[in-house]
Enzyme design. Sequence first.
Site, mmCIF file in Angstrom:
data_model
loop_
_atom_site.group_PDB
_atom_site.id
_atom_site.type_symbol
_atom_site.label_atom_id
_atom_site.label_comp_id
_atom_site.label_asym_id
_atom_site.label_seq_id
_atom_site.Cartn_x
_atom_site.Cartn_y
_atom_site.Cartn_z
ATOM 1 N N ALA A 49 33.024 62.001 32.832
ATOM 2 C CA ALA A 49 32.228 60.794 32.551
ATOM 3 C C ALA A 49 31.511 60.862 31.204
ATOM 4 O O ALA A 49 30.454 60.267 31.016
ATOM 5 C CB ALA A 49 31.234 60.530 33.683
ATOM 6 N N HIS A 52 33.177 60.515 24.626
ATOM 7 C CA HIS A 52 33.348 61.538 23.611
ATOM 8 C C HIS A 52 33.140 60.975 22.205
ATOM 9 O O HIS A 52 33.339 59.781 21.951
ATOM 10 C CB HIS A 52 34.752 62.140 23.722
ATOM 11 C CG HIS A 52 34.924 62.989 24.952
ATOM 12 N ND1 HIS A 52 34.079 64.026 25.265
ATOM 13 C CD2 HIS A 52 35.842 62.950 25.950
ATOM 14 C CE1 HIS A 52 34.466 64.592 26.395
ATOM 15 N NE2 HIS A 52 35.533 63.951 26.845
ATOM 16 N N GLU A 356 45.605 61.074 29.085
ATOM 17 C CA GLU A 356 44.613 62.058 29.564
ATOM 18 C C GLU A 356 43.302 61.840 28.814
ATOM 19 O O GLU A 356 43.077 60.775 28.247
ATOM 20 C CB GLU A 356 45.196 63.456 29.358
ATOM 21 C CG GLU A 356 45.616 63.744 27.930
ATOM 22 C CD GLU A 356 45.345 65.165 27.544
ATOM 23 O OE1 GLU A 356 44.458 65.794 28.146
ATOM 24 O OE2 GLU A 356 46.002 65.662 26.613
ATOM 25 N N SER A 357 42.438 62.830 28.771
ATOM 26 C CA SER A 357 41.185 62.698 28.044
ATOM 27 C C SER A 357 41.508 62.528 26.561
ATOM 28 O O SER A 357 42.430 63.187 26.068
ATOM 29 C CB SER A 357 40.344 63.957 28.267
ATOM 30 O OG SER A 357 39.042 63.737 27.833
ATOM 31 N N CYS A 456 22.280 63.664 51.562
ATOM 32 C CA CYS A 456 22.806 63.756 52.939
ATOM 33 C C CYS A 456 24.243 63.270 53.041
ATOM 34 O O CYS A 456 24.857 63.345 54.100
ATOM 35 C CB CYS A 456 21.890 63.023 53.920
ATOM 36 S SG CYS A 456 22.261 61.280 54.126
ATOM 37 N N CYS A 461 23.299 56.902 56.564
ATOM 38 C CA CYS A 461 23.625 55.476 56.392
ATOM 39 C C CYS A 461 25.065 55.084 56.675
ATOM 40 O O CYS A 461 25.365 53.895 56.784
ATOM 41 C CB CYS A 461 23.254 55.028 54.982
ATOM 42 S SG CYS A 461 24.167 55.900 53.709
HETATM 43 C C1 LIG Z 1 39.041 66.619 34.842
HETATM 44 C C2 LIG Z 1 39.043 65.421 33.936
HETATM 45 C C3 LIG Z 1 37.993 65.214 33.034
HETATM 46 C C4 LIG Z 1 38.006 64.111 32.179
HETATM 47 N N1 LIG Z 1 36.918 63.859 31.393
HETATM 48 C C5 LIG Z 1 36.923 62.779 30.572
HETATM 49 C C6 LIG Z 1 35.777 62.474 29.792
HETATM 50 O O1 LIG Z 1 34.733 63.090 29.928
HETATM 51 N N2 LIG Z 1 35.862 61.448 28.921
HETATM 52 C C7 LIG Z 1 36.998 60.706 28.762
HETATM 53 O O2 LIG Z 1 37.015 59.833 27.909
HETATM 54 N N3 LIG Z 1 38.074 60.933 29.539
HETATM 55 C C8 LIG Z 1 38.060 61.936 30.446
HETATM 56 N N4 LIG Z 1 39.124 62.178 31.266
HETATM 57 C C9 LIG Z 1 40.316 61.336 31.128
HETATM 58 C C10 LIG Z 1 40.200 60.011 31.843
HETATM 59 O O3 LIG Z 1 39.631 60.155 33.117
HETATM 60 C C11 LIG Z 1 41.609 59.404 31.948
HETATM 61 O O4 LIG Z 1 42.203 59.409 30.673
HETATM 62 C C12 LIG Z 1 41.585 57.986 32.457
HETATM 63 O O5 LIG Z 1 40.835 57.882 33.629
HETATM 64 C C13 LIG Z 1 43.013 57.524 32.702
HETATM 65 O O6 LIG Z 1 42.987 56.239 33.232
HETATM 66 P P1 LIG Z 1 44.282 55.586 33.827
HETATM 67 O O7 LIG Z 1 43.936 54.198 34.164
HETATM 68 O O8 LIG Z 1 45.423 55.824 32.889
HETATM 69 O O9 LIG Z 1 44.626 56.489 35.092
HETATM 70 P P2 LIG Z 1 44.255 56.333 36.645
HETATM 71 O O10 LIG Z 1 42.822 56.186 36.862
HETATM 72 O O11 LIG Z 1 44.943 57.465 37.314
HETATM 73 O O12 LIG Z 1 44.935 54.977 37.039
HETATM 74 C C14 LIG Z 1 46.313 54.860 37.292
HETATM 75 C C15 LIG Z 1 46.470 54.030 38.539
HETATM 76 O O13 LIG Z 1 47.847 53.801 38.771
HETATM 77 C C16 LIG Z 1 48.044 53.753 40.175
HETATM 78 N N5 LIG Z 1 49.463 53.998 40.433
HETATM 79 C C17 LIG Z 1 50.162 55.128 40.220
HETATM 80 N N6 LIG Z 1 51.430 54.971 40.602
HETATM 81 C C18 LIG Z 1 51.544 53.706 41.069
HETATM 82 C C19 LIG Z 1 52.617 52.959 41.625
HETATM 83 N N7 LIG Z 1 53.832 53.469 41.797
HETATM 84 N N8 LIG Z 1 52.368 51.680 42.015
HETATM 85 C C20 LIG Z 1 51.121 51.134 41.881
HETATM 86 N N9 LIG Z 1 50.083 51.828 41.376
HETATM 87 C C21 LIG Z 1 50.291 53.078 40.959
HETATM 88 C C22 LIG Z 1 47.142 54.851 40.691
HETATM 89 O O14 LIG Z 1 46.837 54.680 42.047
HETATM 90 C C23 LIG Z 1 45.948 54.730 39.785
HETATM 91 O O15 LIG Z 1 44.905 53.966 40.352
HETATM 92 C C24 LIG Z 1 39.111 63.231 32.187
HETATM 93 C C25 LIG Z 1 40.131 63.410 33.121
HETATM 94 C C26 LIG Z 1 40.079 64.488 34.006
HETATM 95 C C27 LIG Z 1 41.151 64.654 35.021
#
Ligand SMILES: Cc1cc2nc3c(=O)[nH]c(=O)nc-3n(C[C@H](O)[C@H](O)[C@H](O)COP(=O)(O)OP(=O)(O)OC[C@H]3O[C@@H](n4cnc5c(N)ncnc54)[C@H](O)[C@@H]3O)c2cc1C
Length: 503
Positions: A49, A52, A356-357, A456, A461
């Site tokens: 969270a 950066h 990714e991040s 808790c 709740c």
């Molecule tokens: C440990 C960790 C620490 C991090 N720290 C940071 C940070 O501090 N700052 C920062 O900027 N970023 C950070 N990140 C990176 C950041 O969290 C991700 O880059 C970002 O959340 C990616 O978003 P997204 O929407 O691509 O992925 P997701 O949130 O994974 O969304 C993808 C969605 O696609 C859906 N999906 C997948 N397959 C299908 C399918 N076949 N059909 C329908 N739906 C599907 C999934 O259910 C999911 O909801 C971190 C990540 C991790 C793991």
Amino acid sequence: MDNYYDIIIIGGGVIGSAVARELARYQVKIAVLEKNLDVCYETSGRNSAVVHGGFAYDEGSLKARFCVEGNREMDAAAKELDFAFLRCGKVLVGNTDEDMEQLKKTMIQGEKNGSRGLRLVDEAELHRLVPAVVGKFAMFSPASGILDPFEFTVALAENACQNGVRYYFDHEVSAIERESGGYKITTRPEGPGETPAGGKGSEVFRCRWVVNAAGLNCGVISHMLGIKGYRVIGSKGDYLILDKKTGPLLPMPVYPVPSNTYMGIHVTNTTSGNVTVGPNAELVTDFAYYGVPRENMDYLAESASRLWPHIRKEDYIRNYSGILPKWVDENGKIQDFKIEIREELAPRAVNLVGMESPGLTSAIPIGRYVAGMIRERESFPENKAFNPVRKGIPHFQRADERERQALIAADPDFGELICRCEQVTKAEILRAIRNPLGVSTLSGIKVRTRAMMGRCQGGYCQMRIAKLLQEELGLRKTEILHNRTGSRLFFGDIREEAGHENT
Ligand SMILES: Cc1cc2nc3c(=O)[nH]c(=O)nc-3n(C[C@H](O)[C@H](O)[C@H](O)COP(=O)(O)OP(=O)(O)OC[C@H]3O[C@@H](n4cnc5c(N)ncnc54)[C@H](O)[C@@H]3O)c2cc1C
């Protein structure tokens, strides 16, 4: 045709939702297909969270560009979309000559990327910034910050929805076929009871454009689109959450000196006053396992205590983990974000790989970039009715005494506390249930209100919230779900099933 859309976005995480909101600025019919029962169940709700600063990424990369852009516009976005964001700064703490060398390199890279205000601080200044931190010097990044990733994602999704985007939850994309003028997409319900494509519960959608924002599943969806060969590995990071009494001791995130590929185990203050500790980095192939083994918890606490000594077992209230989808080349080298349209293989499909991040920080500029790619190829009239402003649920806990009285006067349900630990009122729970995306699970209430997130963990709740869900949505007890399909909270009434009226 009911299930025909101009644009279908696969994935309702922070990136899919940012793309949806950006595209809603134009007159297009948009749907988001999400396999879970809500937004934010995967990586977008499982991270550090941190907003950066943009110094940790190679010069010229998309990661650097979008991170710096996303960081700069976060204050305005937080105001417009009403989510918690705190530009509190962050320190990278070092002790050795090698650490100093690495920090200097990071600073030069950050300056080239456009990170603002980076400077080296000595031990005395480091202690003024973060009392009790253990280290001899640090790089201070004043532009870094923290947000609530649930609130941020929900805000983007709600605003997209208010501007006409339709979210389909429990719709897992199981097949994509190219056909004249676009794509045919087949979905099935996720979780236990799932059906094969074409089976009961399966639905067909058609669209002109597809956006692959499927996070950890980006490689699978890419393959379905006919774009083969992406190697996506998972790097799992575990975290501990510490009690709110530790929050006031940590004014900003404290990181060790990073390597080229890993930020290291850090301690981070949260917008709600807790502290998180983590993550480690473990290569995984199972993208659905989020358990945190005890030995990892001990390892996190031990490592982070070398930076910040306030980590005590009695303050652990929960753990969680997240998995980074890292796109790597054949030698295992981590690659930049990939955002492409492969005209020869999948025209009118925007393919996002390896988000990714810093994907959280970068989501809004990524949304704009994706919309730009589509608009370069097809022009859409502007949606003059688009309203970028979204109002969130007023949080009783964050309000001062005068604001609390005003809230109660306007709606007496603000006077009834449901979650004692986080001071969440009945009015907030009801507003969460009635939100534009439609909340059907306990977890959906939790991420919108913070109810059940306190010391808790819902012991007090949870049952009262389940009852409100039941009453509001007209559900039977057995239909109340924790988070996923099949995650029932109740399996029946013990007395009725046992047939003993008075036991
Ligand atoms: C440990 C960790 C620490 C991090 N720290 C940071 C940070 O501090 N700052 C920062 O900027 N970023 C950070 N990140 C990176 C950041 O969290 C991700 O880059 C970002 O959340 C990616 O978003 P997204 O929407 O691509 O992925 P997701 O949130 O994974 O969304 C993808 C969605 O696609 C859906 N999906 C997948 N397959 C299908 C399918 N076949 N059909 C329908 N739906 C599907 C999934 O259910 C999911 O909801 C971190 C990540 C991790 C793991």
